[in-house]
Design an enzyme around this catalytic site. Structure first.
Site, PDB file in Angstrom:
ATOM      1  N   ASP A 104      39.716  41.334  35.558  1.00 55.10           N
ATOM      2  CA  ASP A 104      39.264  42.557  34.881  1.00 55.10           C
ATOM      3  C   ASP A 104      40.507  43.201  34.263  1.00 55.10           C
ATOM      4  O   ASP A 104      41.588  42.593  34.228  1.00 55.10           O
ATOM      5  CB  ASP A 104      38.491  43.484  35.844  1.00 55.10           C
ATOM      6  CG  ASP A 104      39.375  44.160  36.877  1.00 55.10           C
ATOM      7  OD1 ASP A 104      40.597  43.852  36.932  1.00 55.10           O
ATOM      8  OD2 ASP A 104      38.866  45.004  37.641  1.00 55.10           O
TER       9      ASP A 104
ATOM     10  N   CYS B   5      41.917  41.025  40.026  1.00 54.09           N
ATOM     11  CA  CYS B   5      41.555  42.396  39.644  1.00 54.09           C
ATOM     12  C   CYS B   5      42.640  43.313  40.188  1.00 54.09           C
ATOM     13  O   CYS B   5      43.747  42.852  40.474  1.00 54.09           O
ATOM     14  CB  CYS B   5      40.143  42.756  40.120  1.00 54.09           C
ATOM     15  SG  CYS B   5      39.859  42.774  41.895  1.00 54.09           S
TER      16      CYS B   5
ATOM     17  N   THR C 214      42.800  45.032  43.078  1.00 52.26           N
ATOM     18  CA  THR C 214      43.070  44.756  44.491  1.00 52.26           C
ATOM     19  C   THR C 214      42.750  43.318  44.907  1.00 52.26           C
ATOM     20  O   THR C 214      43.205  42.869  45.955  1.00 52.26           O
ATOM     21  CB  THR C 214      42.197  45.669  45.373  1.00 52.26           C
ATOM     22  OG1 THR C 214      40.817  45.395  45.042  1.00 52.26           O
ATOM     23  CG2 THR C 214      42.506  47.139  45.157  1.00 52.26           C
TER      24      THR C 214
ATOM     25  N   HIS D   3      42.677  25.587  56.167  1.00 59.84           N
ATOM     26  CA  HIS D   3      41.683  25.903  57.198  1.00 59.84           C
ATOM     27  C   HIS D   3      40.279  26.175  56.649  1.00 59.84           C
ATOM     28  O   HIS D   3      39.299  25.915  57.329  1.00 59.84           O
ATOM     29  CB  HIS D   3      42.121  27.139  57.997  1.00 59.84           C
ATOM     30  CG  HIS D   3      43.336  26.895  58.833  1.00 59.84           C
ATOM     31  ND1 HIS D   3      43.752  27.764  59.818  1.00 59.84           N
ATOM     32  CD2 HIS D   3      44.239  25.882  58.837  1.00 59.84           C
ATOM     33  CE1 HIS D   3      44.854  27.303  60.387  1.00 59.84           C
ATOM     34  NE2 HIS D   3      45.171  26.163  59.798  1.00 59.84           N
TER      35      HIS D   3
ATOM     36  N   HIS E  16      38.608  22.035  61.578  1.00 58.74           N
ATOM     37  CA  HIS E  16      38.145  23.028  60.595  1.00 58.74           C
ATOM     38  C   HIS E  16      36.862  22.595  59.876  1.00 58.74           C
ATOM     39  O   HIS E  16      36.170  23.410  59.281  1.00 58.74           O
ATOM     40  CB  HIS E  16      39.246  23.310  59.577  1.00 58.74           C
ATOM     41  CG  HIS E  16      40.508  23.781  60.208  1.00 58.74           C
ATOM     42  ND1 HIS E  16      40.615  24.998  60.847  1.00 58.74           N
ATOM     43  CD2 HIS E  16      41.720  23.180  60.338  1.00 58.74           C
ATOM     44  CE1 HIS E  16      41.831  25.132  61.329  1.00 58.74           C
ATOM     45  NE2 HIS E  16      42.523  24.041  61.037  1.00 58.74           N
TER      46      HIS E  16
HETATM   47  C1  RB5 Z   1      39.333  48.692  38.763  1.00 58.35           C
HETATM   48  O1  RB5 Z   1      39.823  49.987  38.660  1.00 58.35           O
HETATM   49  C2  RB5 Z   1      39.365  48.245  40.225  1.00 58.35           C
HETATM   50  O2  RB5 Z   1      38.378  48.906  40.939  1.00 58.35           O
HETATM   51  C3  RB5 Z   1      39.188  46.747  40.297  1.00 58.35           C
HETATM   52  O3  RB5 Z   1      40.195  46.133  39.570  1.00 58.35           O
HETATM   53  C4  RB5 Z   1      39.255  46.145  41.679  1.00 58.35           C
HETATM   54  O4  RB5 Z   1      40.398  46.542  42.357  1.00 58.35           O
HETATM   55  C5  RB5 Z   1      38.040  46.246  42.492  1.00 58.35           C
HETATM   56  O5  RB5 Z   1      37.965  45.808  43.630  1.00 58.35           O
END
Ligand code: RB5
Length: 146
Positions: free
Chosen positions: A8, A65, A67, A98, A133
């Site tokens: 994203d 993304c 996080t 694993h 595993h």
């Molecule tokens: C976008 O702001 C953020 O929410 C997305 O990149 C991600 O971290 C969602 O889990």
């Protein structure tokens, strides 16, 4: 190996850097977008990448993304996908050995681009250990039918 790639807006600059590395390392890449840092919804890209892995047109998937968490949640909703949220090289190695993961999700706001490239490299070059595993992964996949 053919790698499906998606991100994203939070993962866009990191995706560009990792694709440059992968192409340089001789991999074929399917770039499912996004293609700018304009705000967008990560599930739209997770599904494109995961579908390419499930239908066999790509061998593995990489999602980035902010996080890595949203991408991993979305990816693990799709039958046939085992996606790990990876923030470090130890996890990238362990999850192949694993969990036989076929997709990883990384967070560009957590992990540096340099470490993301290392994680992807390890993810693509580490074999599943099988053995004890094997049955654990089978039990995870059986959950899709319950
Ligand atoms: C976008 O702001 C953020 O929410 C997305 O990149 C991600 O971290 C969602 O889990």
């Amino acid at each position: 190996m053919k790698i499906a790639f998606g991100c994203d807006h939070g993962g866009f600059p990191a995706k560009e850097a990792v694709i440059e590395y992968l192409v340089g390392a001789g991999h074929e890449v399917l770039d499912a977008g996004t293609f700018s840092d304009e705000s967008c919804d990560y599930p739209d890209y997770a599904i494109k990448v995961c579908n390419a892995v499930v239908d066999g047109s790509c061998d593995r998937g990489v999602l980035i993304c902010g996080t890595g968490i949203g991408m991993s949640i979305a990816a693990n909703k799709i039958n046939g996908i085992r996606c790990a949220h990876v923030t470090d090289v130890f996890s990238a190695d362990a999850t192949r050995k694993h969990n036989d993961t076929n997709v990883i999700a990384l967070g560009a706001r957590i992990t540096s681009v340099e470490t993301i490239v290392k994680c992807v490299d390890i993810f693509l070059n580490t074999e599943f250990e099988g053995g004890r595993h094997e049955n654990r992964v089978k039990k995870v996949m059986d959950l899709e039918r319950k």
